[in-house]
Design a protein around this motif. Structure first.
Motif, short mmCIF file in Angstrom:
data_model
loop_
_atom_site.label_atom_id
_atom_site.label_comp_id
_atom_site.label_asym_id
_atom_site.label_seq_id
_atom_site.Cartn_x
_atom_site.Cartn_y
_atom_site.Cartn_z
N UNK A 1 30.56 39.95 45.54
CA UNK A 1 31.99 40.30 45.56
C UNK A 1 32.43 40.77 44.18
N UNK A 2 32.91 41.99 44.12
CA UNK A 2 33.39 42.51 42.84
C UNK A 2 34.92 42.49 42.79
N UNK A 3 35.55 42.48 43.98
CA UNK A 3 37.02 42.53 43.99
C UNK A 3 37.55 41.90 45.27
N UNK A 4 38.62 41.13 45.12
CA UNK A 4 39.34 40.57 46.26
C UNK A 4 40.74 41.15 46.23
N UNK A 5 41.17 41.76 47.34
CA UNK A 5 42.53 42.31 47.43
C UNK A 5 43.22 41.67 48.61
N UNK A 6 44.31 40.97 48.35
CA UNK A 6 44.88 40.10 49.38
C UNK A 6 46.40 40.09 49.34
N UNK A 7 46.97 40.08 50.53
CA UNK A 7 48.43 40.03 50.63
C UNK A 7 48.91 38.59 50.40
N UNK B 1 41.97 31.28 47.27
CA UNK B 1 41.19 32.51 47.35
C UNK B 1 40.89 33.07 45.95
N UNK B 2 41.89 33.03 45.10
CA UNK B 2 41.70 33.56 43.74
C UNK B 2 40.67 32.69 43.00
N UNK B 3 40.77 31.37 43.18
CA UNK B 3 39.81 30.48 42.52
C UNK B 3 38.38 30.80 43.00
N UNK B 4 38.26 31.03 44.29
CA UNK B 4 36.95 31.35 44.87
C UNK B 4 36.40 32.66 44.29
N UNK B 5 37.26 33.65 44.20
CA UNK B 5 36.83 34.95 43.66
C UNK B 5 36.40 34.80 42.20
N UNK B 6 37.14 33.96 41.46
CA UNK B 6 36.85 33.78 40.03
C UNK B 6 35.47 33.14 39.80
N UNK B 7 35.08 32.27 40.73
CA UNK B 7 33.76 31.64 40.60
C UNK B 7 32.68 32.73 40.49
N UNK B 8 32.95 33.86 41.18
CA UNK B 8 31.97 34.94 41.20
C UNK B 8 32.36 36.10 40.28
N UNK B 9 33.33 35.84 39.38
CA UNK B 9 33.77 36.85 38.41
C UNK B 9 34.31 38.12 39.06
N UNK B 10 34.87 37.96 40.26
CA UNK B 10 35.43 39.13 40.94
C UNK B 10 36.86 39.37 40.46
N UNK B 11 37.27 40.62 40.45
CA UNK B 11 38.67 40.95 40.12
C UNK B 11 39.56 40.57 41.31
N UNK B 12 40.80 40.22 41.02
CA UNK B 12 41.70 39.82 42.11
C UNK B 12 42.98 40.63 42.06
#
Ligand SMILES: Cc1ncc(COP(=O)(O)O)c(C=O)c1O
Length: 401
Positions: A162-168, A183-194
């Motif tokens: 995952x490189x990016x999470x885009x969420x409403x 969700x943001x915390x989860x994305x951060x674990x993988x260094x993905x942009x949010x």
């Protein structure tokens, strides 16, 4: 018990609607503007329009000051670190496109972008098209029956690719707040942009981008009681530095020669051309206006009204509300009744609601529906508006059944 809105008289359009027998219940599409916003728009043009930045004359300096004051107000509104983290765009849609082009170089074939099943087209199509351009995988987070992102599925889908999470933040169809923090915390674990789509969320809550911890947060002025043609893109300063320039022209360039150029960083480097100056200044007036209200009373008013809307829909035979709306709107269908017919009859009775797929076609497909009717509330709505709506709904259903 009747509930009046103490702020209704601040909005001249509401009196105009009343005079022509219209009941406005479509604020999720666009909100009406308070007098303070109209005054700011008119004030900018009557005191003299002037282009911003690089001005050596008084009107230009005045416009620049007012324009930049809105950047500072938006900074405080979102609790960003600095005004340099606020980029003005021409709307939320443009901000998502800016991100999808600006971040293109971050991705390699096979990388994954994660969105949710309920995204508005504005936060879907730019990522879909980026994925097609670059050979990326677009993963879609499923929803629970309540209409929120299924966190068990999210834990499986968000991973090292995952490189990016885009969420409403708040669904414009289901009216549900999404589990952003998790969700943001989860994305951060993988260094993905949010990226957070705050187009609806910003209207019905006060949010702190530092607490959310997102890299980008996007909203449109016109849904937040400001004018059209203005969007706000917040970017954490380190995240903004990762953006490639995407629109080229005046204002965004530091040095230009025929065959090369040196561009400004954020925010100016992403504001090519003459911006919507009057609109930005008037957005500042909208933020001042909202900031002057008792926020607790405002959201309490919206919550009571929303509860009455849901209760009224619930007691009507055959009416099915989509998801479990938590704020400001409800979308519904009626068993055995065609949505378009119902919308037509409501419109004929002066009820301004929105029927269709609300720029979320894939969500409707998942729900197995061709559309729904959405009732959405603004701070100026009151129980009389809902009474009119329910009377019209009952009359329409009587005719259609
Ligand atoms: C959730 C959501 N995201 C994005 C948008 C796009 O906003 P705009 O059309 O102002 O660019 C909307 C507008 O309805 C929306 O509801």
């Amino acid at each position: 018990m009747a509930l009046d809105s103490p702020w209704r008289s601040d909005f001249p359009a509401l009196a105009a609607f009343e005079a022509e027998g219209q009941v406005y219940l479509d604020s999720a599409a666009t909100a009406q503007k308070p007098q303070a916003v109209l005054d700011a728009l008119l004030g900018y043009y009557t005191s003299g329009a002037a282009n911003v930045h690089r001005a050596q004359h008084l009107p230009g300096e005045r416009a620049t000051r007012a324009f930049e004051a809105t950047r500072t107000k938006a900074t405080h509104w979102l609790n960003a670190h600095s005004p340099a983290e606020i980029v003005f765009t021409r709307g939320a849609t443009e901000a998502f496109n800016l991100l999808a082009y600006g971040l293109e170089a971050e991705f390699e074939a096979g990388d994954e972008i994660v969105i949710s099943a309920l995204e508005h087209h504005a936060n879907l199509l730019p990522w879909q098209q980026l994925a097609l351009r670059r050979g990326l995988r677009l993963l879609v987070l499923p929803l629970t029956a309540e209409g929120v992102v299924d966190m068990d599925a999210a834990r499986e889908l968000i991973g090292p690719q995952t490189r990016l999470l885009a969420i409403s933040q708040l669904s414009n169809v289901l009216g549900c707040w999404q589990p952003l923090t998790e969700l943001i915390a989860l994305a951060k674990v993988h260094d993905a942009l949010t990226v957070v789509d705050g187009a609806q969320g910003v209207v019905h809550g006060r949010h702190d981008v530092q607490v959310l911890g997102c890299d980008f947060y996007v909203f449109s002025s016109h849904k937040l009681y400001g004018p059209e043609g203005v969007g706000v893109l917040y970017g954490r300063s380190e995240a903004l530095q990762r953006l490639r320039h995407w629109q080229f022209g005046g204002e965004m360039v530091h040095l230009a020669d025929y065959h090369s150029a040196d561009f400004h960083g954020a925010p100016m480097g992403f504001e090519a051309g003459t911006p919507p100056i009057g609109g930005v200044i008037a957005l500042g007036a909208a933020l001042d206006y909202l900031g002057s209200l008792d926020t607790g009373a405002l959201f309490a008013h919206e919550a009571v009204l929303h509860g009455k809307l849901l209760a009224g829909l619930k007691v009507r035979d055959g009416v099915r509300v989509l998801g479990t709306p938590q704020a400001a709107l409800a979308s519904f269908v009626v068993d055995g009744v065609h949505t378009a017919d119902l919308a037509h009859l409501l419109g004929e009775q002066g009820i301004a609601v929105r029927a269709g797929q609300h720029c979320a076609m894939p969500l409707y497909k998942r729900l197995g529906l061709t559309g729904a009717i959405r009732v959405s509330l603004g701070l100026y709505n009151d129980t009389a508006d809902l009474d009119h709506f329910f009377t019209a709904l009952d009359r329409a259903l009587e005719l259609l059944r």
